[in-house]
Design a protein around this motif. Structure first.
Motif, mmCIF file in Angstrom:
data_model
loop_
_atom_site.group_PDB
_atom_site.id
_atom_site.type_symbol
_atom_site.label_atom_id
_atom_site.label_comp_id
_atom_site.label_asym_id
_atom_site.label_seq_id
_atom_site.Cartn_x
_atom_site.Cartn_y
_atom_site.Cartn_z
ATOM 1 N N THR A 235 -21.567 -24.389 -41.520
ATOM 2 C CA THR A 235 -20.261 -24.211 -40.892
ATOM 3 C C THR A 235 -19.195 -24.537 -41.924
ATOM 4 O O THR A 235 -19.500 -24.986 -43.030
ATOM 5 N N GLY A 236 -17.958 -24.332 -41.536
ATOM 6 C CA GLY A 236 -16.854 -24.660 -42.422
ATOM 7 C C GLY A 236 -15.615 -24.965 -41.632
ATOM 8 O O GLY A 236 -15.585 -24.806 -40.404
ATOM 9 N N ARG B 219 -11.353 -20.257 -50.889
ATOM 10 C CA ARG B 219 -11.262 -18.790 -50.786
ATOM 11 C C ARG B 219 -10.658 -18.388 -49.439
ATOM 12 O O ARG B 219 -10.994 -18.945 -48.400
ATOM 13 N N GLN B 220 -9.781 -17.400 -49.480
ATOM 14 C CA GLN B 220 -9.223 -16.848 -48.249
ATOM 15 C C GLN B 220 -10.304 -15.996 -47.596
ATOM 16 O O GLN B 220 -10.846 -15.078 -48.216
ATOM 17 N N GLY C 101 -3.471 -24.141 -37.962
ATOM 18 C CA GLY C 101 -4.211 -25.397 -37.998
ATOM 19 C C GLY C 101 -5.603 -25.202 -38.556
ATOM 20 O O GLY C 101 -5.921 -24.175 -39.163
ATOM 21 N N ASN C 102 -6.436 -26.209 -38.351
ATOM 22 C CA ASN C 102 -7.801 -26.205 -38.874
ATOM 23 C C ASN C 102 -8.788 -25.826 -37.784
ATOM 24 O O ASN C 102 -8.717 -26.351 -36.667
ATOM 25 N N TRP C 103 -9.721 -24.950 -38.151
ATOM 26 C CA TRP C 103 -10.719 -24.439 -37.208
ATOM 27 C C TRP C 103 -12.119 -24.608 -37.776
ATOM 28 O O TRP C 103 -12.369 -24.253 -38.931
ATOM 29 N N ARG C 104 -13.026 -25.159 -36.969
ATOM 30 C CA ARG C 104 -14.439 -25.291 -37.364
ATOM 31 C C ARG C 104 -15.127 -23.994 -36.992
ATOM 32 O O ARG C 104 -15.085 -23.555 -35.849
ATOM 33 N N THR D 20 -11.552 -24.555 -46.285
ATOM 34 C CA THR D 20 -11.165 -25.806 -46.931
ATOM 35 C C THR D 20 -12.316 -26.795 -47.071
ATOM 36 O O THR D 20 -12.213 -27.750 -47.829
ATOM 37 N N GLN D 21 -13.401 -26.590 -46.318
ATOM 38 C CA GLN D 21 -14.542 -27.496 -46.365
ATOM 39 C C GLN D 21 -15.781 -26.756 -45.898
ATOM 40 O O GLN D 21 -15.679 -25.859 -45.060
#
Length: 129
Positions: A37-38, A71-72, A25-28, A54-55
């Motif tokens: 942050t991203g 980027r990974q 999933g997505n993690w801040r 992703t952001q």
């Protein structure tokens, strides 16, 4: 009769999709040295776990342009069970440093730990889904 049994087994397999790893999933991310942050999308990479930025956000929470988006930044994490991941790597954009890493999942908190030689750094990420 054998075809009927095979069909039933195949349909049962469709009724129970593959279980996703709980870290998916997505993690801040936690704020970096610059306050940025991203959001990192964590997913399977073969048998291992990886994460892609992703952001990106500035310290005020506004979306910013970053050459690191796409980027990974997490790779080669080996699932160990019970929310633990080991033997991976993580790249910190703020320091342009790659660390030997591990992760530990507790609910909606993911502690990402990275070490270079004897210097270690922990960051707590929160689920962004």
């Amino acid at each position: 009769m054998n075809k009927l049994i095979l069909s039933a087994v195949a349909l049962a397999g469709l009724a129970f999709p593959a279980l996703a790893d709980p870290v998916h999933g997505n993690w801040r991310t936690a704020p970096d040295d610059n306050g940025n942050t991203g959001v990192v999308r964590v997913a399977d990479c073969g048998d291992l776990i990886c994460g892609t930025l992703t952001q990106a956000y500035n310290g005020a929470g506004q979306v910013i342009s970053s050459p690191n988006v796409g980027r990974q930044i997490v790779w080669d994490m080996e699932p160990q069970g019970n929310g633990r991941y080991r033997n991976g790597r993580v790249w910190a954009p703020d320091r342009d440093q790659t660390y030997n890493a591990r992760m530990e999942l507790e609910g909606d908190r993911l502690t990402v730990s990275g070490c270079v030689l004897l210097f270690c750094r922990d960051a707590v990420w929160s689920r962004a889904d």
